[in-house]
Design an enzyme around this catalytic site. Structure first.
Site, PDB file in Angstrom:
ATOM      1  CG  ASP A 406      -1.930   1.031   1.284  1.00 11.62           C
ATOM      2  OD1 ASP A 406      -2.298   1.531   0.203  1.00 11.62           O
ATOM      3  OD2 ASP A 406      -2.379   1.385   2.389  1.00 11.62           O
ATOM      4  CD  GLU A 409      -0.427   5.347  -3.862  1.00 14.24           C
ATOM      5  OE1 GLU A 409       0.097   5.645  -2.776  1.00 14.24           O
ATOM      6  OE2 GLU A 409      -1.130   4.341  -4.042  1.00 14.24           O
ATOM      7  CG  ASP A 480      -8.155   4.425   0.868  1.00 11.15           C
ATOM      8  OD1 ASP A 480      -8.000   3.184   0.834  1.00 11.15           O
ATOM      9  OD2 ASP A 480      -7.377   5.197   1.451  1.00 11.15           O
TER      10      ASP A 480
HETATM   11  C1  GLC Z   1      -4.711   3.233   2.991  1.00 14.11           C
HETATM   12  C2  GLC Z   1      -5.205   2.009   2.252  1.00 14.11           C
HETATM   13  C3  GLC Z   1      -6.234   1.283   3.098  1.00 14.11           C
HETATM   14  C4  GLC Z   1      -5.618   0.912   4.440  1.00 14.11           C
HETATM   15  C5  GLC Z   1      -5.080   2.155   5.131  1.00 14.11           C
HETATM   16  C6  GLC Z   1      -4.326   1.821   6.403  1.00 14.11           C
HETATM   17  O1  GLC Z   1      -5.715   4.156   3.149  1.00 14.11           O
HETATM   18  O2  GLC Z   1      -5.716   2.332   1.005  1.00 14.11           O
HETATM   19  O3  GLC Z   1      -6.697   0.132   2.430  1.00 14.11           O
HETATM   20  O4  GLC Z   1      -6.571   0.302   5.244  1.00 14.11           O
HETATM   21  O5  GLC Z   1      -4.199   2.854   4.267  1.00 14.11           O
HETATM   22  O6  GLC Z   1      -3.272   0.962   6.154  1.00 14.11           O
END
Ligand code: GLC
Length: 768
Positions: A406, A409, A480
């Site tokens: 995650d 980017e 998200d």
């Molecule tokens: C980001 C991710 C989400 C995750 C969060 C905490 O917002 O997109 O899926 O739960 O980070 O790690």
């Protein structure tokens, strides 16, 4: 033509064009249907996306009346002395034609000082990316031209009339159709011009912009801030062929482990080991099939990657063993940002090995993410990828089954990373400006390689950021979203466009990540997402919890019904994944993919196809209990009632809260697996096949479902036919003898035929 002449010659697989101004352009022929266009001196540049090599292809290069003509069996390209270019199909009908007029920027009626005024109230200023761009392509737009692809962009299936940017971005605001960019940059565009399909793949990772007829009904445009202009013209008989050609160019999705097609459950906010264990028990107790539980950032010690919070997770290995015993796989999140903290072993080790990206002055570049001040691994360097991969042994050795990447980017809470920050590009010094859109790609590559080496299984990696080609390493989710009806609606175009852009393995957060879901929304989401290749419910810290038993008996019962149904379809989905790997044909498909000559389907956003056999038409509107469904030409069988319905028309269908309208196409067949609570490494002992209509044949694939033995021929293939009231099964490949079904059942309407394996052949054992 007053222009000075150009020269053209054929040099192996390249048509070399030299213009009067001495610039030199290459048209590199990859196949009849794929031609790359770039400056000759860019031909040898490496690509992160493209894996195909040019195939020996017959083509001609001629100069007639001052115009260079390059022709393969499928594409005719004309290059003019003024650098313009036109592309025609095999019948010389226009496909991609340069626009020769002036560009007409949108009239925004806004002075520069008024922009800052708007920003003071919190409105985003309009960024004129196209104006800043160094290189632009402008193509004529036909009045009926429609567009698809571009990965996970927001909005509708058909992208005509919108503009988009390719600059991987983490923006947690509710994503609507006016969002120009999201987490991924997959610059492949498909057009249908008077029903004639084509593709354009712009393989340049720098920030780029696409205007698909928003500025003007006369043209569409691509621009990129830094050269070279490097793109691929992709042809094909049907849109499906163009999509497959693109998939081969950038690599098809590798066959995943079978369990990854099961239901998966996640939440940002699960507190500790007892809670995770309780969630696992609740799933089983409520008779809900589930294959995986996720560990979001909460499991770490202060969000330090590759650590566990020892107070809340005193013995992670034991916890994972317990989960495995209950039939759950464990997937842990790993973000790229490493906390800048001397004494934290990962930071110290990374520093020792010099793996973090640098400022132009040579210091580690620091920004802020979850753990506070963080440094960023430089994934464009082989050394860093190997170092990062090694760090994963801390997880794989205790039994972690999948890694969720995650914030890659990469996200930065203290404002954008400067363009000139030093990142590696294939081990050479480069800039953030070039490597930004490749960060998630290279991180996924590192994770994939590590999991493959450390587990021997097919790696299960999920990534949020991606570039074209990342499908070779990771499945993706769309980031998200929110628990909003608009986002349930958006799931279908997003997943279908991702599929067409090479990413067959994709999903959205079922139920919605941000905001509070409702029983009705959650119910419609699990129905609509029934065939979502990645089938995961995930929700955010602080939002209403989304475990299905928290919404009352009737919601739970419907949720259970669809989870159970999902498992019956897993053998079909697995077959489609095997097909996606070998042919590049996606699992989940927009209607236009299957019926590109039917203009009625060009703008359908609320129906989708699963392989050739199924059409799902979910209810994605609050309060609706019936809907109109467009069925393309042919005959369709109502999955629930067996009613035969003529296609080529829109029908009104009842869709009470517990019903996903679903249709089988007459003349197709699907496998119908046994019920499971979770997927194990054990092969199924029996398999059923359902026939839609009077006659069909089908090829079914089977392997052990978890490792790479299939690449050495350890798989089975079954050819099943049903015609004139007779069912037959031929074993066309028996490379995985331990998995051979002892019994196969074929059902067609109310008829059912059982066959049994005897001496290597399937014999009928009964008649109904
Ligand atoms: C980001 C991710 C989400 C995750 C969060 C905490 O917002 O997109 O899926 O739960 O980070 O790690």
């Amino acid at each position: 033509m007053s222009e000075k002449p150009l020269a053209a010659l054929k040099n192996q697989n390249v048509a070399e064009i030299t213009f009067a101004d001495h610039t030199r352009l290459a048209l590199q022929v990859f196949s009849d249907t794929i031609i790359r266009v770039c400056p000759i001196d860019a031909l040898a540049n490496p690509s992160y996306a493209v894996v195909a090599k040019p195939q020996p292809t017959h083509f001609t290069v001629q100069v007639e009346a001052g115009v260079a003509a390059i022709s393969t069996a499928a594409l005719h390209v004309k290059v003019y002395p003024d650098h313009h270019m036109d592309v025609y199909d095999q019948n010389d009908r226009p496909l991609i034609m340069d626009y020769r007029g002036q560009r007409q920027p949108l009239n925004r009626d806004l002075a520069a000082d008024e922009t800052s005024l708007l920003e003071e109230e919190g409105h985003a200023g309009h960024e004129a990316v196209n104006a800043a761009a160094a290189l632009t392509l402008i193509k004529q737009l036909d009045p009926d031209e429609v567009f698809y692809g571009l990965g996970d962009k927001t909005g509708f299936m058909n992208k005509r009339g919108y503009e988009y940017e390719n600059w991987n971005t983490d923006d947690p605001a509710p994503q609507m159709e006016n969002f120009t960019r999201l987490y991924k940059s997959i610059p492949v565009l498909y057009g249908l011009r008077q029903g004639r399909p084509y593709g354009l793949f712009f393989d340049n990772p720098y920030r780029s912009h696409v205007d698909l007829g928003k500025e003007s009904p006369d043209y569409y445009a691509y621009s990129v801030v830094h050269g070279p202009l490097n793109y691929y013209i992709i042809g094909g008989h049907r849109l499906a062929d163009v999509v497959a050609n693109y998939a081969h160019l950038t690599g098809t999705v590798p066959l995943p482990q079978r369990w990854t097609l099961g239901y998966q459950h996640s939440r940002y906010g699960y507190q500790d080991a007892p809670e995770i264990n309780q969630i696992a028990d609740d799933f089983r107790q409520h008779d809900l099939p589930c294959d995986a539980l996720y560990f979001d950032i909460d499991y770490m010690h202060g969000y330090r990657v590759f650590t566990w919070d020892s107070a809340r997770y005193p013995d992670p290995e034991m916890l994972i063993t317990q989960l495995h015993k209950k039939g759950f796989k464990a997937v842990t999140i790993i973000d790229p940002g490493v906390k800048r903290e001397p004494g934290y072993p990962i930071y110290d080790d990374g520093k020792k090995h010099q793996v973090f990206v640098k400022t132009p002055a040579g210091k580690d570049y620091v920004n802020r993410v979850w753990p506070g001040h963080t440094v960023y691994p430089d994934f464009g360097s082989t050394k860093t990828r190997q170092w990062w991969g090694q760090c994963h042994t801390a997880l794989t050795q205790i039994g972690v089954d999948g890694i969720w990447n995650d914030m890659n980017e990469p996200a930065a809470f203290d404002g954008p990373i400067p363009d000139d920050t030093v990142f590696s590009d294939n081990d050479k010094k480069s800039t953030h400006a070039k490597m930004h859109n490749l960060y998630g790609h290279n991180m996924s590559h590192a994770t994939y390689a590590a999991l493959k080496e450390q587990t021997g299984r097919r790696p299960f990696v999920i990534t949020r950021a991606a570039y074209a080609g990342t499908q070779r390493y990771a499945t993706v989710w769309t980031g998200d979203n929110h628990s909003l009806w608009a986002h349930l609606q958006m799931m279908i175009p997003q997943l279908c466009n991702l599929s067409m852009s090479g990413f067959s393995f994709a999903g959205t957060d079922l139920g919605g990540f941000g905001s509070d879901t409702t029983p009705e929304l959650l119910t419609r989401w699990i129905e609509a997402g029934l065939f979502s290749p990645l089938f995961r419910n995930h929700s955010a810290l602080g939002t209403r919890r989304q475990e299905p038993w928290l919404f009352g008996e009737s919601t739970l019962a419907i949720y259970r019904k669809y989870l159970r149904l999902r498992y019956r379809f897993i053998p079909y989905l697995y077959d489609l994944f095997a097909l996606a790997q070998s042919t590049g044909r996606p699992v989940m498909r927009p209607l236009v993919y299957g019926f590109d000559q039917d203009r009625q389907v060009y703008d359908i956003d609320d129906e989708y196809l699963i392989g050739d056999a199924l059409l799902a038409a979910p209810v994605v509107t609050k309060g609706k209990t019936s809907r109109l469904v467009y069925l393309p030409a042919g005959q369709w069988i109502d999955f629930w009632t067996g009613a035969v319905i003529a296609g080529g028309q829109e029908i009104q269908t009842a869709a009470p809260l517990d019903t996903l309208p679903l249709y089988g196409q007459a003349g197709t067949m699907i496998p119908w697996g046994p019920a499971h609570d979770f997927i194990t490494d054990e092969p199924d002992r029996a398999m059923s096949f359902k026939v839609f209509g009077d006659a069909a044949s089908y090829d079914h694939y089977q392997d052990n479902g978890y490792d790479f033995a299939y690449q050495k021929g350890e798989f089975n293939q079954y050819h099943i036919t049903f015609a004139q009231g007779k069912a037959a099964v031929t074993l066309t490949k028996a490379g995985y003898p331990a998995g051979l079904y002892s019994r196969i059942t074929v059902t067609a309407g109310d008829q059912s035929f059982a066959l049994q394996l005897e001496n290597g052949k399937y014999q009928r054992i009964d008649k109904n």
